[in-house]
Design a protein around this motif. Structure first.
Motif, PDB file in Angstrom:
ATOM      1  N   VAL A  90       0.774  -1.377  -0.095  1.00  0.00           N
ATOM      2  CA  VAL A  90      -0.083   0.066   0.008  1.00  0.00           C
ATOM      3  C   VAL A  90       0.888   1.257  -0.125  1.00  0.00           C
ATOM      4  N   TYR A  91       1.782   1.244   0.808  1.00  0.00           N
ATOM      5  CA  TYR A  91       2.674   2.619   0.900  1.00  0.00           C
ATOM      6  C   TYR A  91       3.552   2.631  -0.471  1.00  0.00           C
ATOM      7  N   HIS A  92       3.911   1.460  -0.977  1.00  0.00           N
ATOM      8  CA  HIS A  92       4.711   1.417  -2.154  1.00  0.00           C
ATOM      9  C   HIS A  92       3.982   2.135  -3.216  1.00  0.00           C
ATOM     10  N   THR A 123       8.414   4.239  -0.771  1.00  0.00           N
ATOM     11  CA  THR A 123       7.632   4.578   0.436  1.00  0.00           C
ATOM     12  C   THR A 123       7.137   6.116   0.550  1.00  0.00           C
ATOM     13  N   VAL A 124       6.294   6.589   1.420  1.00  0.00           N
ATOM     14  CA  VAL A 124       6.036   7.936   1.834  1.00  0.00           C
ATOM     15  C   VAL A 124       6.528   7.992   3.066  1.00  0.00           C
ATOM     16  N   ALA A 125       6.695   9.590   3.479  1.00  0.00           N
ATOM     17  CA  ALA A 125       6.739  10.206   4.772  1.00  0.00           C
ATOM     18  C   ALA A 125       6.090  11.502   4.681  1.00  0.00           C
ATOM     19  N   ILE A 126       4.834  11.060   5.066  1.00  0.00           N
ATOM     20  CA  ILE A 126       4.065  12.358   4.874  1.00  0.00           C
ATOM     21  C   ILE A 126       3.164  12.875   5.993  1.00  0.00           C
ATOM     22  N   GLU A 127       2.988  14.445   5.977  1.00  0.00           N
ATOM     23  CA  GLU A 127       2.118  14.796   6.931  1.00  0.00           C
ATOM     24  C   GLU A 127       1.184  15.893   6.070  1.00  0.00           C
ATOM     25  N   ASN A 148      13.594  14.945  10.915  1.00  0.00           N
ATOM     26  CA  ASN A 148      13.528  13.438  10.771  1.00  0.00           C
ATOM     27  C   ASN A 148      11.869  13.110  10.817  1.00  0.00           C
ATOM     28  N   LYS A 149      11.598  11.829  10.448  1.00  0.00           N
ATOM     29  CA  LYS A 149      10.085  11.270  10.186  1.00  0.00           C
ATOM     30  C   LYS A 149      10.286   9.874  11.214  1.00  0.00           C
ATOM     31  N   THR A 150       9.172   9.871  12.080  1.00  0.00           N
ATOM     32  CA  THR A 150       9.072   8.586  12.838  1.00  0.00           C
ATOM     33  C   THR A 150       8.307   7.736  11.891  1.00  0.00           C
ATOM     34  N   PHE A 151       8.414   6.519  12.148  1.00  0.00           N
ATOM     35  CA  PHE A 151       7.633   5.668  11.838  1.00  0.00           C
ATOM     36  C   PHE A 151       7.349   5.385  10.199  1.00  0.00           C
ATOM     37  N   VAL A 152       8.271   4.916   9.498  1.00  0.00           N
ATOM     38  CA  VAL A 152       8.155   4.883   8.018  1.00  0.00           C
ATOM     39  C   VAL A 152       8.071   3.309   7.659  1.00  0.00           C
ATOM     40  N   THR A 153       7.101   2.857   6.820  1.00  0.00           N
ATOM     41  CA  THR A 153       7.001   1.628   6.494  1.00  0.00           C
ATOM     42  C   THR A 153       7.887   1.623   5.332  1.00  0.00           C
ATOM     43  N   ASN A 154       8.479   0.272   4.893  1.00  0.00           N
ATOM     44  CA  ASN A 154       9.786   0.401   4.094  1.00  0.00           C
ATOM     45  C   ASN A 154      10.840   1.225   4.297  1.00  0.00           C
ATOM     46  N   ILE A 352      -2.594   3.737  11.421  1.00  0.00           N
ATOM     47  CA  ILE A 352      -1.854   4.156  10.412  1.00  0.00           C
ATOM     48  C   ILE A 352      -2.595   5.244   9.209  1.00  0.00           C
ATOM     49  N   GLY A 353      -2.000   5.816   8.868  1.00  0.00           N
ATOM     50  CA  GLY A 353      -2.528   6.643   7.591  1.00  0.00           C
ATOM     51  C   GLY A 353      -3.570   7.907   8.192  1.00  0.00           C
ATOM     52  N   GLY A 354      -3.579   7.980   9.389  1.00  0.00           N
ATOM     53  CA  GLY A 354      -4.374   8.994  10.130  1.00  0.00           C
ATOM     54  C   GLY A 354      -5.389   8.182  11.050  1.00  0.00           C
ATOM     55  N   THR A 355      -5.156   8.587  12.400  1.00  0.00           N
ATOM     56  CA  THR A 355      -6.066   7.696  13.388  1.00  0.00           C
ATOM     57  C   THR A 355      -7.557   8.076  13.246  1.00  0.00           C
ATOM     58  N   THR A 356      -8.387   6.868  13.545  1.00  0.00           N
ATOM     59  CA  THR A 356     -10.051   7.277  13.675  1.00  0.00           C
ATOM     60  C   THR A 356     -10.286   8.406  14.182  1.00  0.00           C
ATOM     61  N   GLN A 357      -9.603   8.951  15.273  1.00  0.00           N
ATOM     62  CA  GLN A 357     -10.051  10.428  15.880  1.00  0.00           C
ATOM     63  C   GLN A 357      -9.817  11.458  14.841  1.00  0.00           C
ATOM     64  N   ALA A 358      -8.361  11.487  14.445  1.00  0.00           N
ATOM     65  CA  ALA A 358      -8.250  12.397  13.717  1.00  0.00           C
ATOM     66  C   ALA A 358      -8.855  12.802  12.194  1.00  0.00           C
ATOM     67  N   THR A 360     -12.116  11.561  12.062  1.00  0.00           N
ATOM     68  CA  THR A 360     -13.293  11.607  12.192  1.00  0.00           C
ATOM     69  C   THR A 360     -13.609  13.122  12.180  1.00  0.00           C
ATOM     70  N   GLU A 361     -12.614  14.044  12.819  1.00  0.00           N
ATOM     71  CA  GLU A 361     -12.498  15.267  12.779  1.00  0.00           C
ATOM     72  C   GLU A 361     -12.445  15.851  11.551  1.00  0.00           C
ATOM     73  N   LYS A 362     -11.874  15.163  10.724  1.00  0.00           N
ATOM     74  CA  LYS A 362     -11.864  15.773   9.281  1.00  0.00           C
ATOM     75  C   LYS A 362     -13.136  15.556   8.741  1.00  0.00           C
TER      76      LYS A 362
HETATM   77  C1  LIG Z   1       3.499   0.630  11.883  1.00  0.00           C
HETATM   78  C2  LIG Z   1       3.326   2.064  11.416  1.00  0.00           C
HETATM   79  C3  LIG Z   1       3.817   2.395  10.209  1.00  0.00           C
HETATM   80  C4  LIG Z   1       3.614   3.770   9.771  1.00  0.00           C
HETATM   81  N1  LIG Z   1       3.997   4.108   8.524  1.00  0.00           N
HETATM   82  C5  LIG Z   1       4.014   5.220   8.035  1.00  0.00           C
HETATM   83  C6  LIG Z   1       4.609   5.728   6.607  1.00  0.00           C
HETATM   84  O1  LIG Z   1       5.203   4.880   6.022  1.00  0.00           O
HETATM   85  N2  LIG Z   1       4.699   6.778   6.194  1.00  0.00           N
HETATM   86  C7  LIG Z   1       4.218   7.947   6.994  1.00  0.00           C
HETATM   87  O2  LIG Z   1       4.059   9.042   6.598  1.00  0.00           O
HETATM   88  N3  LIG Z   1       3.373   7.413   8.262  1.00  0.00           N
HETATM   89  C8  LIG Z   1       3.585   6.455   8.894  1.00  0.00           C
HETATM   90  N4  LIG Z   1       2.898   5.925  10.052  1.00  0.00           N
HETATM   91  C9  LIG Z   1       2.402   7.106  10.726  1.00  0.00           C
HETATM   92  C10 LIG Z   1       1.172   7.201  10.890  1.00  0.00           C
HETATM   93  O3  LIG Z   1       0.489   7.672   9.827  1.00  0.00           O
HETATM   94  C11 LIG Z   1       0.923   7.880  12.325  1.00  0.00           C
HETATM   95  O4  LIG Z   1       1.321   7.107  13.558  1.00  0.00           O
HETATM   96  C12 LIG Z   1      -0.466   7.947  12.624  1.00  0.00           C
HETATM   97  O5  LIG Z   1      -1.216   8.904  11.647  1.00  0.00           O
HETATM   98  C13 LIG Z   1      -0.939   8.754  14.036  1.00  0.00           C
HETATM   99  O6  LIG Z   1      -0.027   9.822  14.189  1.00  0.00           O
HETATM  100  P1  LIG Z   1       0.741   9.804  15.753  1.00  0.00           P
HETATM  101  O7  LIG Z   1       1.560   8.571  15.630  1.00  0.00           O
HETATM  102  O8  LIG Z   1       1.470  11.027  15.684  1.00  0.00           O
HETATM  103  O9  LIG Z   1      -0.223   9.897  16.810  1.00  0.00           O
HETATM  104  P2  LIG Z   1      -0.774  10.922  17.210  1.00  0.00           P
HETATM  105  O10 LIG Z   1      -1.164  12.081  16.402  1.00  0.00           O
HETATM  106  O11 LIG Z   1       0.227  11.504  18.338  1.00  0.00           O
HETATM  107  O12 LIG Z   1      -2.038  10.595  18.375  1.00  0.00           O
HETATM  108  C14 LIG Z   1      -2.190  10.236  19.602  1.00  0.00           C
HETATM  109  C15 LIG Z   1      -3.600  10.306  19.973  1.00  0.00           C
HETATM  110  O13 LIG Z   1      -4.179  11.674  19.500  1.00  0.00           O
HETATM  111  C16 LIG Z   1      -5.437  11.534  18.890  1.00  0.00           C
HETATM  112  N5  LIG Z   1      -5.242  12.577  17.957  1.00  0.00           N
HETATM  113  C17 LIG Z   1      -4.423  13.271  17.279  1.00  0.00           C
HETATM  114  N6  LIG Z   1      -4.847  13.960  16.161  1.00  0.00           N
HETATM  115  C18 LIG Z   1      -6.294  14.173  16.816  1.00  0.00           C
HETATM  116  C19 LIG Z   1      -7.204  15.151  16.259  1.00  0.00           C
HETATM  117  N7  LIG Z   1      -6.896  15.925  15.187  1.00  0.00           N
HETATM  118  N8  LIG Z   1      -8.388  14.938  16.694  1.00  0.00           N
HETATM  119  C20 LIG Z   1      -8.660  14.180  17.710  1.00  0.00           C
HETATM  120  N9  LIG Z   1      -7.659  13.373  18.089  1.00  0.00           N
HETATM  121  C21 LIG Z   1      -6.469  13.351  17.693  1.00  0.00           C
HETATM  122  C22 LIG Z   1      -5.011  10.158  18.184  1.00  0.00           C
HETATM  123  O14 LIG Z   1      -6.340   9.642  17.758  1.00  0.00           O
HETATM  124  C23 LIG Z   1      -4.237   9.375  19.072  1.00  0.00           C
HETATM  125  O15 LIG Z   1      -5.311   8.842  19.959  1.00  0.00           O
HETATM  126  C24 LIG Z   1       3.250   4.610  10.370  1.00  0.00           C
HETATM  127  C25 LIG Z   1       2.649   4.374  11.903  1.00  0.00           C
HETATM  128  C26 LIG Z   1       2.764   3.197  12.072  1.00  0.00           C
HETATM  129  C27 LIG Z   1       2.312   2.635  13.658  1.00  0.00           C
END
Ligand SMILES: Cc1cc2nc3c(=O)[nH]c(=O)nc-3n(C[C@H](O)[C@H](O)[C@H](O)COP(=O)(O)OP(=O)(O)OC[C@H]3O[C@@H](n4cnc5c(N)ncnc54)[C@H](O)[C@@H]3O)c2cc1C
Length: 381
Positions: A90-92, A123-127, A148-154, A352-358, A360-362
């Motif tokens: 998927v990331y590829h 892969t991607v490292a995106i915000e 730096n970028k934390t958590f990058v698949t591949n 990944i790719g944006g948490t459910t909470q983030a 849902t805000e969107k």
């Molecule tokens: C295994 C793995 C692989 C990954 N691979 C990649 C990759 O290849 N490339 C890449 O770019 N990223 C990658 N990621 C990053 C991933 O997209 C982020 O971990 C994810 O978007 C959540 O961000 P965070 O870890 O900074 O959590 P945080 O944003 O710190 O979240 C902490 C808590 O705050 C809540 N929160 C955050 N923002 C909001 C909001 N706006 N409203 C309400 N609640 C909120 C969250 O729901 C969560 O409960 C990877 C992550 C993992 C775990």
């Protein structure tokens, strides 16, 4: 998997992909999870099968098929590519989609074409908003990247990465060769699930970039990601759905074999209802996801639908795979069955790719603007 979206060709394609993954992927999943590595040859093999280039232009080595054909591939990967293999692909594909959509001819030749041939991993490292961790400053004709970028698949295996970085108060996307001086793997991270795919924290130390490494125009990254994320969310939703469907199938099979109190456990009504609930949840997710898929395939905007699909599917996969563990009883907790892996894999899908909470805000903010748009549309005459 029967649905009006899939025509005869899609169904035939599903048959051949399923056979291929059953024979060439499934037998390796446990070994690759234990090794913490997907062999590079796998990328080459699926490229040779034409799977990587499905949607990309023929002139760049792809087969220019539709989104629905690629959706079939992703569903089959979700079934058989557990342990992180599907996620790695998927990331590829997301990186390749960015280059196909916004890259120059030179960038497509240098990055997209060898990746379609299976010679490079991406892969991607995106915000999508301001990137707090990474910035790029202008330097002569080009840029210098630091941060730096934390958590990058591949992150360990990739040959190139599409990275967002802030430049002069606007977000830019760059394609970065991993061999460039200053691109470093800070650490490879061990994870609960997806253990076959590597995940790394990356550091960019004084990485000098040419202007030609920027993807698209200056400060366009947010808009580019808004577009590509729609397919990224649908890909993640498709993987969540087929993983859940596979865990339901395995659960039904097990319930027909396992005997307790003189009968097979599928005769207990409480478990019958649990399995029916799993099926209903999967079906709800499918309908949301297939609607987004349909819109994308028609070339329409699906931002709301794709985001909803990702949110629902990520949560649904957690519930369904958890129920699968429960119906399996003690056996569901043991490493010798794939049920535990489905559960571990599913846990990451709402993160990944944006948490459910983030996300849902969107959805909530999109709802406000959609309401205004709809009101104008239906009251204009
Ligand atoms: C295994 C793995 C692989 C990954 N691979 C990649 C990759 O290849 N490339 C890449 O770019 N990223 C990658 N990621 C990053 C991933 O997209 C982020 O971990 C994810 O978007 C959540 O961000 P965070 O870890 O900074 O959590 P945080 O944003 O710190 O979240 C902490 C808590 O705050 C809540 N929160 C955050 N923002 C909001 C909001 N706006 N409203 C309400 N609640 C909120 C969250 O729901 C969560 O409960 C990877 C992550 C993992 C775990």
């Amino acid at each position: 998997m029967s649905h009006w979206l899939f025509n005869k060709e899609h169904k035939m394609f599903r048959q051949s992909v399923r056979k291929y993954f059953e024979n060439e992927l499934l037998p390796h999943v446990v070994a690759w999870e234990n090794a913490g590595e997907i062999p590079k040859t796998f990328f080459k093999e699926i490229s040779n099968m034409g799977y990587v280039g499905i949607r990309f232009p023929e002139e760049h080595g792809g087969s220019e098929s539709d989104f629905i054909t690629e959706a079939v591939l992703l569903e089959e990967l979700g079934r058989y590519g557990t342990g992180g293999i599907a996620i790695s692909i998927v990331y590829h594909l997301t990186a390749l989609s960015l280059i196909a959509a916004f890259g120059t001819e030179e960038q497509k030749e240098k990055y997209l074409e060898p990746a379609i041939r299976g010679e490079k991993i991406a892969t991607v490292a995106i915000e999508t908003k301001r990137n707090e961790q990474l910035s790029s400053t202008r330097q002569g004709n080009g840029y210098q990247l630091n941060g730096n970028k934390t958590f990058v698949t591949n992150g360990v295996s990739a040959d190139f990465i599409c990275v967002t970085a802030n430049t002069d108060d606007g977000l830019n996307l760059f394609i970065i060769d991993c061999k460039l001086p200053g691109v470093l793997v800070q650490r490879e991270i061990k994870k609960l699930g997806w253990r076959a795919s590597d995940t790394a924290d990356l550091v960019f130390e004084k990485v000098n970039l040419e202007q030609s490494q920027r993807l698209g125009s200056e400060h366009e990254a947010s808009e580019q990601l808004k577009q590509i994320n729609q397919w990224f969310y649908v890909m993640l939703a498709l993987v969540s759905i087929s993983l859940s469907e596979k865990s339901l199938e395995d659960t039904i099979r097990y319930s027909k074999e396992r005997k307790q109190f003189g009968r097979t456990i599928n005769r207990f009504q409480v478990l019958q209802h649990k399995m029916a609930d799993m099926a209903v949840e999967i079906e709800k997710s499918k309908n949301l996801t297939y609607r987004a898929l349909f819109l994308l395939n028609e070339g329409e905007d699906a931002e709301m639908e794709a985001t909803m699909a990702k949110v629902h599917a990520g949560e649904m996969a957690k519930k369904v795979t958890d129920s699968a563990v429960q119906v399996h009883g003690g056996m569901g907790y043991m490493m010798e069955t794939p049920i535990q892996r489905y559960w571990r894999d599913a846990r990451g899908l709402s993160v990944i790719g944006g948490t459910t909470q983030a996300l849902t805000e969107k959805v909530s903010s999109l709802l406000q603007s959609t309401l205004e748009k709809d009101t104008k549309e239906y009251t204009k005459s």
